[in-house]
Design a protein around this motif. Structure first.
Motif, PDB file in Angstrom:
ATOM      1  N   LEU A 265       0.827  -1.210   0.000  1.00  0.00           N
ATOM      2  CA  LEU A 265       0.000   0.000   0.000  1.00  0.00           C
ATOM      3  C   LEU A 265       0.861   1.259   0.000  1.00  0.00           C
ATOM      4  O   LEU A 265       0.429   2.306  -0.449  1.00  0.00           O
TER       5      LEU A 265
ATOM      6  N   SER B 254      -0.572  -9.345  -8.340  1.00  0.00           N
ATOM      7  CA  SER B 254      -1.833 -10.017  -8.036  1.00  0.00           C
ATOM      8  C   SER B 254      -1.581 -11.396  -7.424  1.00  0.00           C
ATOM      9  O   SER B 254      -2.348 -11.868  -6.594  1.00  0.00           O
TER      10      SER B 254
ATOM     11  N   HIS C  92      -0.659 -10.697  -3.788  1.00  0.00           N
ATOM     12  CA  HIS C  92      -1.833 -10.308  -3.002  1.00  0.00           C
ATOM     13  C   HIS C  92      -2.805 -11.453  -2.801  1.00  0.00           C
ATOM     14  O   HIS C  92      -3.491 -11.518  -1.783  1.00  0.00           O
ATOM     15  N   SER C  93      -2.873 -12.373  -3.759  1.00  0.00           N
ATOM     16  CA  SER C  93      -3.808 -13.474  -3.570  1.00  0.00           C
ATOM     17  C   SER C  93      -3.314 -14.424  -2.474  1.00  0.00           C
ATOM     18  O   SER C  93      -4.075 -15.221  -1.944  1.00  0.00           O
TER      19      SER C  93
ATOM     20  N   ILE D 277     -14.606 -12.048  -3.032  1.00  0.00           N
ATOM     21  CA  ILE D 277     -13.903 -11.588  -4.227  1.00  0.00           C
ATOM     22  C   ILE D 277     -12.513 -12.209  -4.307  1.00  0.00           C
ATOM     23  O   ILE D 277     -11.845 -12.096  -5.323  1.00  0.00           O
ATOM     24  N   ARG D 278     -12.057 -12.878  -3.243  1.00  0.00           N
ATOM     25  CA  ARG D 278     -10.737 -13.508  -3.277  1.00  0.00           C
ATOM     26  C   ARG D 278     -10.820 -14.984  -3.614  1.00  0.00           C
ATOM     27  O   ARG D 278     -10.001 -15.521  -4.336  1.00  0.00           O
TER      28      ARG D 278
ATOM     29  N   THR E  31     -12.623  -0.683   2.678  1.00  0.00           N
ATOM     30  CA  THR E  31     -12.983  -1.618   1.608  1.00  0.00           C
ATOM     31  C   THR E  31     -12.100  -1.422   0.376  1.00  0.00           C
ATOM     32  O   THR E  31     -11.695  -2.393  -0.260  1.00  0.00           O
TER      33      THR E  31
ATOM     34  N   GLU F 176      -9.046  -0.437   0.294  1.00  0.00           N
ATOM     35  CA  GLU F 176      -7.746  -1.065   0.564  1.00  0.00           C
ATOM     36  C   GLU F 176      -7.816  -2.557   0.271  1.00  0.00           C
ATOM     37  O   GLU F 176      -6.931  -3.129  -0.354  1.00  0.00           O
ATOM     38  N   GLN F 177      -8.891  -3.168   0.751  1.00  0.00           N
ATOM     39  CA  GLN F 177      -9.030  -4.604   0.523  1.00  0.00           C
ATOM     40  C   GLN F 177      -9.186  -4.906  -0.962  1.00  0.00           C
ATOM     41  O   GLN F 177      -8.714  -5.936  -1.437  1.00  0.00           O
ATOM     42  N   PHE F 178      -9.835  -4.003  -1.700  1.00  0.00           N
ATOM     43  CA  PHE F 178      -9.930  -4.171  -3.153  1.00  0.00           C
ATOM     44  C   PHE F 178      -8.522  -4.191  -3.745  1.00  0.00           C
ATOM     45  O   PHE F 178      -8.176  -5.045  -4.542  1.00  0.00           O
ATOM     46  N   ALA F 179      -7.710  -3.203  -3.340  1.00  0.00           N
ATOM     47  CA  ALA F 179      -6.376  -3.065  -3.919  1.00  0.00           C
ATOM     48  C   ALA F 179      -5.496  -4.263  -3.575  1.00  0.00           C
ATOM     49  O   ALA F 179      -4.572  -4.591  -4.305  1.00  0.00           O
ATOM     50  N   LEU F 180      -5.797  -4.935  -2.449  1.00  0.00           N
ATOM     51  CA  LEU F 180      -4.951  -6.041  -1.995  1.00  0.00           C
ATOM     52  C   LEU F 180      -5.604  -7.397  -2.246  1.00  0.00           C
ATOM     53  O   LEU F 180      -5.154  -8.410  -1.732  1.00  0.00           O
ATOM     54  N   SER F 181      -6.668  -7.418  -3.032  1.00  0.00           N
ATOM     55  CA  SER F 181      -7.421  -8.671  -3.160  1.00  0.00           C
ATOM     56  C   SER F 181      -6.795  -9.624  -4.170  1.00  0.00           C
ATOM     57  O   SER F 181      -7.195 -10.778  -4.259  1.00  0.00           O
ATOM     58  N   GLY F 182      -5.838  -9.132  -4.947  1.00  0.00           N
ATOM     59  CA  GLY F 182      -5.295  -9.971  -6.003  1.00  0.00           C
ATOM     60  C   GLY F 182      -6.132  -9.907  -7.270  1.00  0.00           C
ATOM     61  O   GLY F 182      -5.757 -10.447  -8.296  1.00  0.00           O
ATOM     62  N   GLN F 183      -7.290  -9.243  -7.184  1.00  0.00           N
ATOM     63  CA  GLN F 183      -8.110  -9.037  -8.379  1.00  0.00           C
ATOM     64  C   GLN F 183      -7.735  -7.695  -8.983  1.00  0.00           C
ATOM     65  O   GLN F 183      -7.112  -6.875  -8.339  1.00  0.00           O
TER      66      GLN F 183
ATOM     67  N   ARG G 188      -5.117   4.153  -6.168  1.00  0.00           N
ATOM     68  CA  ARG G 188      -3.856   3.654  -5.607  1.00  0.00           C
ATOM     69  C   ARG G 188      -3.055   4.775  -4.955  1.00  0.00           C
ATOM     70  O   ARG G 188      -2.474   4.596  -3.879  1.00  0.00           O
TER      71      ARG G 188
END
Lengths: 206, 230
Positions: free
Chosen positions: A53, A73, A76-77, A104-105, B88, B90-97, B226
């Protein structure tokens, strides 16, 4: 390559402040890094830098031997970051929050969700809107989310905040089970967390 | 140990949209606000101007579009704000998606909740402004496409003003210049539809803007978010 997180000589500036001054460490599978230090020492900044971040001015973070920025990605996954405020929506119930937040993960079965909530003793209030819950209850919901992601690397910022004595014990049990299964945890902590000394490294930020 | 079944982009988008709709319906006041604003502004005009229908019909496209633009600018502030506050994003950015894809899904549900309803209620306002029933399809189509383009373009501004306290005014200033072409072509399409002339050309241009926004805006919004998360 096996799970390993390495940070090399991280330097981070926040405005005029030199927050991280050459921080480096290695944590491998089954190990936990406890980050300690006074308020403002940069514990949160370090965790956020590892998560990707924050961009450090100097130095890099390697996951399985590769810089984390290369295949972001994939990194992060395999990673789950839990900040000191749980990322939950007040208008949704705890179970709904996890269904969307973790959904979503990865896909999971309703049974897995129930099992995760049971492990963090959050089953009783998982169907109530989060805004009606206490801070400690929210934290338990969020911790169930951590379990549900099945991430290898846990990045926990003050995981014990707002938790009662049984909650502190719970954190300890969860982290130890995670390490025993080959996971890695990095936790910024204020209150001492008595983990198995052989699996634990401490990093004191000045 | 990471695993389970992987998640398809469609599933991710569906979850995101479903979550946003569910949240919106648990808090209907925020949902109704932009629609109510649009209806109030557009129905006040016939009262303030002369009640001559031919006159009202002349100003109808402008009134409808300016009201729609202002209403969507008002709603834009809420596009990412709550998600930024509760972590939320932040979690989007770190979700791997893909963050781009997630933000697109969010923008789409935002349009479903704030843009599309304007097009749906537009016939009420248009009727009050003396527009014939036969012209309604053109009015609705232009507002539906135009509001979609506005939501997409607005997502960039909403991403850029994430870190700004009370960024509403700044957000409007950032978004307005980009929204002006949509206003021009949208109002033109509506005008031609009201005059019962072929309105295809401006409508296609409007659609072209929407497609341009579709391809570029989510990318720009993701880059902005970001930076905002730092």
């Amino acid at each position: 390559m096996t799970a390993e997180l390495r940070a090399d000589n991280l330097h981070l500036w926040r405005g005029e402040q030199h927050v991280l001054r050459g921080v480096g460490f290695v944590v491998s599978a089954g190990q936990c890094l406890l980050v300690t230090g006074r308020n403002g020492a940069g514990k949160t900044s370090l965790i956020r830098t590892v998560a990707g971040l924050l961009q450090p001015e100097e130095g890099r973070v390697f996951w399985r031997g590769e810089p984390t920025g290369v295949d972001r990605s994939r990194f992060h996954s395999e990673t789950y970051y839990l900040g000191h405020d749980a990322p939950l929506k007040g208008d949704l119930t705890g179970a709904e929050n996890l269904r969307f937040g973790v959904g979503i993960r990865r896909r999971f079965l309703p049974d897995e969700l129930r099992a995760a909530l049971a492990r963090t003793a959050a089953s009783d209030f998982a169907d109530r809107p989060v805004r009606t819950l206490s801070a400690g209850q929210r934290r338990r919901i969020a911790l169930a989310g951590v379990l549900l992601t099945t991430a290898t690397l846990w990045l926990l910022d003050e995981p014990t905040t707002n938790l009662d004595a049984s909650g502190q014990e719970l954190i300890k049990t969860l982290i130890e089970a995670h390490l025993a299964a080959g996971g890695i945890a990095i936790a910024a902590i204020h209150h001492p967390l008595e983990l198995d000394a052989r699996a634990t490294t401490r990093l004191e930020l000045a | 140990m990471t695993g389970g079944q992987s998640v398809s982009p469609w599933h991710v988008a569906r979850l995101t949209v479903e979550r946003d709709l569910r949240l919106a319906f648990r808090r209907p006041a925020q949902l109704v606000q932009p629609i109510l604003f649009f209806l109030i502004v557009t129905t006040l005009f016939p009262l303030a101007l002369s009640p001559e229908l031919s006159r009202l019909r002349d100003v109808a496209p402008g009134v409808l579009w300016v009201a729609a633009l202002l209403s969507s600018l008002l709603a834009l502030e809420f596009l990412f704000r709550d998600d930024a506050q509760d972590g939320t994003l932040e979690q989007f950015a770190l979700s791997g998606q893909s963050l781009t894809w997630l933000l697109f899904a969010k923008t789409f549900s935002h349009w479903l909740l704030t843009g599309l309803p304007l097009a749906v209620v537009a016939p009420i306002s248009a009727g009050a402004l003396g527009v014939d029933f036969g012209s309604m399809p053109g009015v609705v189509a232009s507002l539906a496409i135009g509001s979609f383009a506005l939501s997409l373009i607005g997502a960039i501004g909403a991403g850029l003003t994430l870190g700004v306290q009370r960024g509403g005014v700044l957000l409007s200033l950032l978004t307005l210049p980009l929204a002006v072409p949509i206003l021009i072509f949208g109002a033109r399409a509506t005008e031609l539809a009201i005059k019962s002339e072929p309105y295809g050309a401006p409508l296609y241009l409007l659609a072209a803007f929407a497609v341009l926004g579709l391809t570029l805006a989510p990318l720009a919004a993701a880059a902005a978010v970001r930076i905002g998360l730092e």
